[in-house]
Design a protein around this motif. Structure first.
Motif, PDB file in Angstrom:
ATOM      1  N   ASN A   1      -5.328   8.341   7.144  1.00  0.00           N
ATOM      2  CA  ASN A   1      -5.386   6.960   7.607  1.00  0.00           C
ATOM      3  C   ASN A   1      -5.554   6.934   9.117  1.00  0.00           C
ATOM      4  O   ASN A   1      -5.179   7.877   9.815  1.00  0.00           O
TER       5      ASN A   1
ATOM      6  N   ARG B   1      -8.332   7.526  -6.581  1.00  0.00           N
ATOM      7  CA  ARG B   1      -8.121   7.181  -5.170  1.00  0.00           C
ATOM      8  C   ARG B   1      -9.395   6.585  -4.599  1.00  0.00           C
ATOM      9  O   ARG B   1     -10.485   6.772  -5.141  1.00  0.00           O
ATOM     10  N   GLN B   2      -9.236   5.863  -3.478  1.00  0.00           N
ATOM     11  CA  GLN B   2     -10.387   5.259  -2.822  1.00  0.00           C
ATOM     12  C   GLN B   2     -10.235   5.361  -1.305  1.00  0.00           C
ATOM     13  O   GLN B   2      -9.129   5.252  -0.768  1.00  0.00           O
ATOM     14  N   TYR B   3     -11.364   5.580  -0.625  1.00  0.00           N
ATOM     15  CA  TYR B   3     -11.422   5.375   0.815  1.00  0.00           C
ATOM     16  C   TYR B   3     -11.635   3.889   1.072  1.00  0.00           C
ATOM     17  O   TYR B   3     -12.438   3.235   0.381  1.00  0.00           O
ATOM     18  N   GLY B   4     -10.933   3.367   2.043  1.00  0.00           N
ATOM     19  CA  GLY B   4     -11.160   1.993   2.467  1.00  0.00           C
ATOM     20  C   GLY B   4     -11.501   1.942   3.944  1.00  0.00           C
ATOM     21  O   GLY B   4     -10.762   2.478   4.777  1.00  0.00           O
TER      22      GLY B   4
ATOM     23  N   GLU C   1      -5.423   2.106  -7.540  1.00  0.00           N
ATOM     24  CA  GLU C   1      -5.181   0.693  -7.277  1.00  0.00           C
ATOM     25  C   GLU C   1      -6.126  -0.142  -8.123  1.00  0.00           C
ATOM     26  O   GLU C   1      -7.198   0.312  -8.543  1.00  0.00           O
TER      27      GLU C   1
ATOM     28  N   ALA D   1       0.830  -1.203   0.000  1.00  0.00           N
ATOM     29  CA  ALA D   1       0.000   0.000   0.000  1.00  0.00           C
ATOM     30  C   ALA D   1       0.861   1.249   0.000  1.00  0.00           C
ATOM     31  O   ALA D   1       1.887   1.310   0.663  1.00  0.00           O
TER      32      ALA D   1
ATOM     33  N   ASP E   1      -6.224   5.872  -0.394  1.00  0.00           N
ATOM     34  CA  ASP E   1      -5.153   5.631  -1.356  1.00  0.00           C
ATOM     35  C   ASP E   1      -4.638   6.944  -1.913  1.00  0.00           C
ATOM     36  O   ASP E   1      -5.392   7.906  -2.075  1.00  0.00           O
TER      37      ASP E   1
ATOM     38  N   ALA F   1     -10.537  -0.773  -2.109  1.00  0.00           N
ATOM     39  CA  ALA F   1      -9.784  -0.407  -0.907  1.00  0.00           C
ATOM     40  C   ALA F   1     -10.313  -1.112   0.332  1.00  0.00           C
ATOM     41  O   ALA F   1      -9.539  -1.492   1.217  1.00  0.00           O
TER      42      ALA F   1
ATOM     43  N   THR G   1     -16.042   0.887   0.688  1.00  0.00           N
ATOM     44  CA  THR G   1     -15.167   1.481  -0.322  1.00  0.00           C
ATOM     45  C   THR G   1     -15.902   2.631  -0.989  1.00  0.00           C
ATOM     46  O   THR G   1     -17.086   2.504  -1.319  1.00  0.00           O
TER      47      THR G   1
ATOM     48  N   ARG H   1      -8.895  -4.607   0.933  1.00  0.00           N
ATOM     49  CA  ARG H   1      -7.460  -4.515   1.227  1.00  0.00           C
ATOM     50  C   ARG H   1      -7.232  -4.063   2.669  1.00  0.00           C
ATOM     51  O   ARG H   1      -6.355  -4.585   3.375  1.00  0.00           O
ATOM     52  N   VAL H   2      -8.011  -3.073   3.086  1.00  0.00           N
ATOM     53  CA  VAL H   2      -7.878  -2.585   4.462  1.00  0.00           C
ATOM     54  C   VAL H   2      -8.253  -3.678   5.454  1.00  0.00           C
ATOM     55  O   VAL H   2      -7.602  -3.856   6.493  1.00  0.00           O
TER      56      VAL H   2
END
Length: 617
Positions: A375, A566-569, A594, A369, A590, A598, A552, A601-602
């Motif tokens: 974050n 970009r993405q919020y996860g 990606e 990442a 991010d 997200a 996401t 992944r988180v």
């Protein structure tokens, strides 16, 4: 870097920025001083001080992304350790080693030199502010001491300088003192006029003009202007331009009073007035910053003041100079809005310290990442509310995305719209959101939660109705509670939680989940039981059972479009083992595009980290 560290660093930037702004303001006023009548405009000097202070506050306070044109400043930390409660750290340190050697995780965070410098500057600022306040108190005490040692003049007509002078003037106490001072006015709320006894030795006309000068200060409310200037200078005591601007404000006040007192007087009286000023300067040992003194000039400014007394300005009122100054000050302030820095931080991974099971720390999320500008990891004991892990920017609100399905599930089961794990099963219809192929199928509560089917949640909220939906959100105290949706689109009931008006921070997620786990929400037992049953669960190797929900979403750009790069996860929920329950929230943003969502992944990164240190919980 913690949010407090970030605020302290922003304070350092604000301090540097206001000095730069002070230089710009001083340059603008230096040009305008060449124009007629500008030095007498006290409003320009006070407004100049206000501009510098406003620049300081603009940099210090949260900024607007729509106005800022400079890129973010990355603050890189050399090392980073997790913020874990002392009990947790101790337990980790006591964990048995399984590799060739064991190591204790760091117990403190090594601050970057920037953070240490910012903290040092904050300490210096507070010390300087305290010293400045003490100096002001000493000046006030000295003036009060002079007033107490003097004699109040009750028979005003017996003093040549006061004969008829106070008629129509604001109320002021006149005190005569036997001290080598200049006549001075002080006291913001209880004005007092100090007259030295040696004033009686001057000509009667000179005495009267001197007293008229001080009373003119009172009529013009110069005490209030002086107090405002001193307050602003004290607030930014470290800025040398604030002192220069405040001195010019005092200079403008004296020149303005000279002009008003001498208006339409003959040349002989002007010369007598200037002679009295010189005489008072010789008698006065030093000036007092918190008083308006007739002789409040220095040797360097005396010649200029006398020149203006003898030959007053007869040109224009300096309207052009004021307009030019206002334009320059406005430009400096607008520039501070556009060019103020935005702060982000970049955290380098901690090198391997111990056995593989302890090598992972809560930060970064995973090896692949990218460093994230936003974050957070928050982990809290559900029973006591004690923080176990608190890393990153956990107070910033963003869209809850699909984590909001936990809320929809509680509302749906409490209201009876949802019945069990598989009822109601609703068919997909044309026109429903179908961003993912799996959404184009008949969906029940279990598959809805598993696949984060937006249209299924919309069917539940639509059946609730706007009033009941708002009532639930308010009783849950969920995030900002704003379910109005996009302005002018009337979509709050169906889309407010998808990149729209409803926002929540990781800290608020954890607070909401504590209420859920402890069953402190105004809901039926079935709502709690069924929501727990349909949530996806994971069982870790050490026996912890994790119930959670991913989310996401794309950030929204200033023009209202999604930022597809970009993405919020999100990953939020709770973990249980025996009688122990902890609630958690992890959020990442991010910084580059990606190929995978997200949220998952988180989730995977969080579960790996939880496995590493959950034994100590």
């Amino acid at each position: 870097m913690t949010p407090i560290d970030l605020l302290i660093f922003r304070f350092l930037l604000a301090s540097c920025g206001c000095v730069a702004a002070g230089l710009g303001v001083w340059a603008v006023t230096a040009l305008c001083r060449r124009l007629p009548d500008f030095p007498m405009q006290r409003s320009m000097w006070l407004l100049s001080q206000i501009t510098v202070v406003a620049t300081f506050l603009v940099i210090l306070l949260p900024h607007s992304e729509r106005l800022r044109v400079v890129p973010p400043i990355d603050i890189e930390l050399a090392t980073q350790a997790q913020s874990v409660a002392p009990e947790t750290t101790a337990a980790l340190a006591a964990a048995p080693a399984t590799g060739a050697a064991s190591a204790t995780p760091p117990e403190t965070v090594e601050r970057s030199w920037l953070v240490l410098g910012a903290q040092t500057w904050l300490l210096v600022y507070l010390l300087g502010l305290g010293y400045s306040l003490i100096r002001l108190l000493q000046a006030r005490r000295m003036l009060n001491g002079l007033a107490a040692a003097g004699c109040r003049v009750s028979a005003l007509d017996q003093h040549h300088a006061l004969a008829g002078a106070l008629a129509g003037a604001p109320a002021v106490a006149v005190i005569e003192v036997d001290a080598p001072i200049s006549p001075m006015l002080f006291g913001l709320f209880r004005p007092r006029l100090l007259l030295p006894r040696h004033l009686r030795g001057l000509e009667v006309l000179q005495q009267q003009m001197i007293v008229e000068h001080e009373l003119t200060h009172l009529r013009r409310r110069d005490l209030q202007w002086m107090t405002a200037g001193i307050f602003l200078q004290t607030l930014l005591w470290f800025n040398p331009f604030m002192r220069l601007l405040r001195e010019n404000l005092s200079w403008a006040q004296e020149l303005g009073c000279d002009r008003d007192v001498l208006r339409d007087r003959p040349r002989a009286q002007r010369k007598a007035y200037a002679a009295a000023l010189v005489a008072q300067l010789k008698m006065q040992h030093h000036s007092v910053r918190t008083a308006l003194a007739f002789g409040g000039v220095s040797a360097s400014t005396l010649a200029g003041r006398i020149a203006l007394i003898r030959e007053p300005v007869t040109g224009s009122r300096g309207r052009g100079a004021r307009i030019a100054a206002l334009g320059g000050l406005a430009g400096i302030f607008v520039g501070s809005l556009a060019f103020q820095p935005a702060l982000a931080w970049r955290i380098d991974p901690v090198p391997e310290l111990a056995p593989p099971t302890l090598a992972k720390t809560p930060w970064p999320f995973n090896d692949a990442a990218p460093p994230a500008a936003l974050n957070c990891t928050a982990l809290v004991d559900a029973a006591s509310g004690r923080r176990l892990v608190h890393e990153g920017r956990c107070d910033e609100r963003v869209t809850p995305a699909s984590t909001f399905n936990i809320v929809v599930s509680l509302m749906g089961y409490d209201s009876g719209i949802l019945r069990d794990e598989h009822a109601p099963a609703l068919p997909f219809k044309a026109g429903y959101p179908a961003w993912i192929p799996s959404w184009r199928a008949t969906t029940d509560p279990t598959s809805w939660i598993s696949n984060s089917v937006v249209w299924y949640a919309q069917q539940v909220t639509s059946k609730l109705g706007a009033e009941r939906f708002q009532g639930y959100i308010k009783s849950f105290d969920y995030g900002n509670g704003d379910v109005t949706g996009d302005p002018g689109k009337n979509n709050g009931l169906t889309l407010s939680w998808v990149g729209s008006s409803l926002k929540i921070s990781p800290v608020e997620q954890v607070a909401f989940l504590r209420k859920l786990v402890n069953r402190q929400l105004p809901l039926t037992p079935k709502a709690y039981d069924m929501t727990t049953r349909i949530l996806t669960s994971e069982t870790l190797a050490n026996g912890w059972v994790v119930h959670g929900k991913t989310g996401t979403a794309y950030p929204v750009l200033p023009d209202g479009k999604d930022d597809r790069k970009r993405q919020y996860g999100w990953y939020v929920g709770w973990a249980q083992k025996g009688e122990r329950t902890v609630v958690f929230a992890r959020l990442a943003l991010d910084q580059k595009q990606e190929t995978s969502a997200a949220g998952p992944r988180v989730k995977q990164a969080f579960l790996r980290d939880l496995s590493a240190w959950s034994a100590a919980l």
